[in-house]
Design an enzyme around this catalytic site. Structure first.
Site, PDB file in Angstrom:
ATOM      1  N   ASP A 188      -5.787  -5.439   5.900  1.00  0.00           N
ATOM      2  CA  ASP A 188      -6.980  -4.951   5.215  1.00  0.00           C
ATOM      3  C   ASP A 188      -7.946  -6.105   4.961  1.00  0.00           C
ATOM      4  OD1 ASP A 188      -8.658  -3.271   3.856  1.00  0.00           O
ATOM      5  OD2 ASP A 188      -7.503  -3.265   2.001  1.00  0.00           O
TER       6      ASP A 188
ATOM      7  N   TYR B 220       0.816  -1.225   0.000  1.00  0.00           N
ATOM      8  CA  TYR B 220       0.000   0.000   0.000  1.00  0.00           C
ATOM      9  C   TYR B 220       0.844   1.267   0.000  1.00  0.00           C
ATOM     10  CZ  TYR B 220      -4.394  -2.395   0.820  1.00  0.00           C
ATOM     11  OH  TYR B 220      -5.508  -3.163   0.690  1.00  0.00           O
TER      12      TYR B 220
ATOM     13  N   ASP C 258      -2.760 -17.511   5.293  1.00  0.00           N
ATOM     14  CA  ASP C 258      -3.815 -18.369   4.730  1.00  0.00           C
ATOM     15  C   ASP C 258      -4.411 -19.272   5.805  1.00  0.00           C
ATOM     16  OD1 ASP C 258      -1.263 -19.353   4.712  1.00  0.00           O
ATOM     17  OD2 ASP C 258      -1.380 -20.394   2.796  1.00  0.00           O
TER      18      ASP C 258
ATOM     19  N   LYS D 222       3.403 -14.097   5.863  1.00  0.00           N
ATOM     20  CA  LYS D 222       3.635 -15.164   4.885  1.00  0.00           C
ATOM     21  C   LYS D 222       5.156 -15.293   4.749  1.00  0.00           C
ATOM     22  CE  LYS D 222       1.899 -17.956   1.741  1.00  0.00           C
ATOM     23  NZ  LYS D 222       0.901 -19.010   1.902  1.00  0.00           N
TER      24      LYS D 222
END
Ligand code: NAD
Length: 358
Positions: free
Chosen positions: A247, A123, A223, A190
């Site tokens: 987000d 972002y 995930d 991740k």
């Protein structure tokens, strides 16, 4: 008496912030509102959707409550919301997701607080269009320094994650946990794939966690976190995430507790704080006195806590909980049948809450 910047916003923003202003005043806490318009209409009149006077006002008052602001497509200016967060360095996006008895939801007993990093990651806005000089230069540089090839017809977004940015968001999450007697902080990442960005986030998070031995710390791959939140949301408490995952996961968590109409938020930095609902301006309902004001009212509860008005915050939260539990004076989105002709109006919800504030 607190002097607070009030940004009504556009679309349905003015209706819902007016409801929030009335209930906040009904708590008996003294407010002086510094009303600052921003958004679409201001763009037409002043040539910018976010005039300097709005920033000046927040810098003066330190605290603001804000309605949503439309980001018009194709006019060339950046989102007012993103600009505000960057200009005021509001690096923590805090989103509590709690189930209220009586709310339409698949789960009970959820009480999560999400800390989303607000200034870096994908972002950051560092992007290079396909075929641009910048994209070509990056493709060449990557080939030279790593021997890896990026397809020539690629667009590129850069994902910076720093020690500085991570340290302060993880610290904010732990400080919140300590202050609010929370038991656990979960860092979400991740790192198995993005070793040098998410890997750094995890490494710094572990280091910060060592300074808070009174609070449990764990990490989860994003995930897996999504699946766990759907299957066993009760196991989680405070989550801290880089910008993009924050987000996405905060919308997932809003869905767990009854949707956008009930999802409050705050953007907080070391100096300034801006409280606002997670949802947008819902322009198709503008002026209809129809949409749910609870998300911005709950953002007002967060603002009271930020100001140290804990007792008033508890009284307002109890009044809101009682209105939701009874289920009569709630807007269409919270009714079992959204076409229920008995659904309350935006101002009607505020009136019901005010009548219950003790
Ligand atoms: P939105 O959140 O405005 O609306 C999506 C749908 O959610 C609405 O059509 C409505 O059905 C429902 N909804 C939203 N708020 C509701 C409420 N209070 N009560 C009942 N139902 C509600 O999302 P969008 O349509 O994607 O965005 C509209 C505009 O808002 C865009 O210009 C977007 O950029 C902007 N936006 C602003 C902010 C902000 O100011 N922080 C945040 C998100 C989106």
């Amino acid at each position: 008496m607190y002097r607070i910047t009030l940004i009504p916003g556009d679309g349905t923003g003015p209706e819902i912030t007016e409801a929030a202003r009335r209930v906040l005043e009904a708590t008996g806490v003294g407010f002086e509102w510094d009303i600052q318009n921003a958004g679409e209409d201001v763009y037409k009149e002043e040539g910018t959707p976010l005039p300097e006077r709005v920033i000046e006002s927040i810098k003066r008052n330190k605290v603001a409550i804000k309605g949503p602001i439309t980001t018009p497509v194709g006019t060339g200016f950046r989102s007012v919301n993103v600009t505000l967060r960057q200009t005021l360095d509001l690096y923590s996006c805090v989103r509590p997701c709690k189930t209220y008895k009586g709310a339409k939801t698949r789960y009970e007993g959820i009480d999560l607080v999400i800390f989303r990093e607000n200034t870096e990651d994908l972002y950051a806005g560092i992007e290079f269009q396909k075929d641009s000089e910048g994209a070509k230069a990056i493709i060449d540089t990557v080939r030279k320094i790593s021997g890896r090839s990026i397809r020539q017809d690629s667009g590129i977004s850069i994902k910076p994650i720093s020690v500085f940015g991570t340290e302060r968001i993880v610290r904010a999450a732990f400080e919140y946990a300590r202050k609010n007697k929370r038991r656990k902080v979960t860092a979400v990442h991740k790192a198995n794939i993005m070793k040098f960005s998410d890997g750094l986030f995890l490494e710094v998070a572990r280091e910060v966690a060592r300074r808070y031995p009174d609070i449990e710390f764990e990490d989860k791959i994003v995930d897996n976190m999504c699946m766990q939140l759907v299957q066993k949301p009760g196991l989680y408490d405070v989550l801290v995430l880089p910008n993009l995952y924050g987000d996405i996961v905060s919308d997932l968590a809003a869905g767990l507790v009854g949707g956008l109409g009930l999802a409050p938020g705050a953007n907080i930095g070391d100096e300034y704080a801006v409280f606002e609902a997670t949802h947008g301006s819902a322009p198709k309902y503008k002026g209809l006195n129809k949409v749910n004001p609870l998300a911005v009212i709950l953002s007002g509860v967060m603002m009271l806590r930020h100001l140290g008005e804990t007792e008033a915050a508890d009284r307002l939260d109890n009044a809101i909980a009682s209105v939701i539990e009874e289920g009569k004076d709630v807007t269409y989105d919270m009714k079992p049948d959204p076409d229920d002709p008995g659904a309350a109006t935006t101002s009607g919800v505020a009136d019901a809450i005010i009548s219950r504030i003790t």
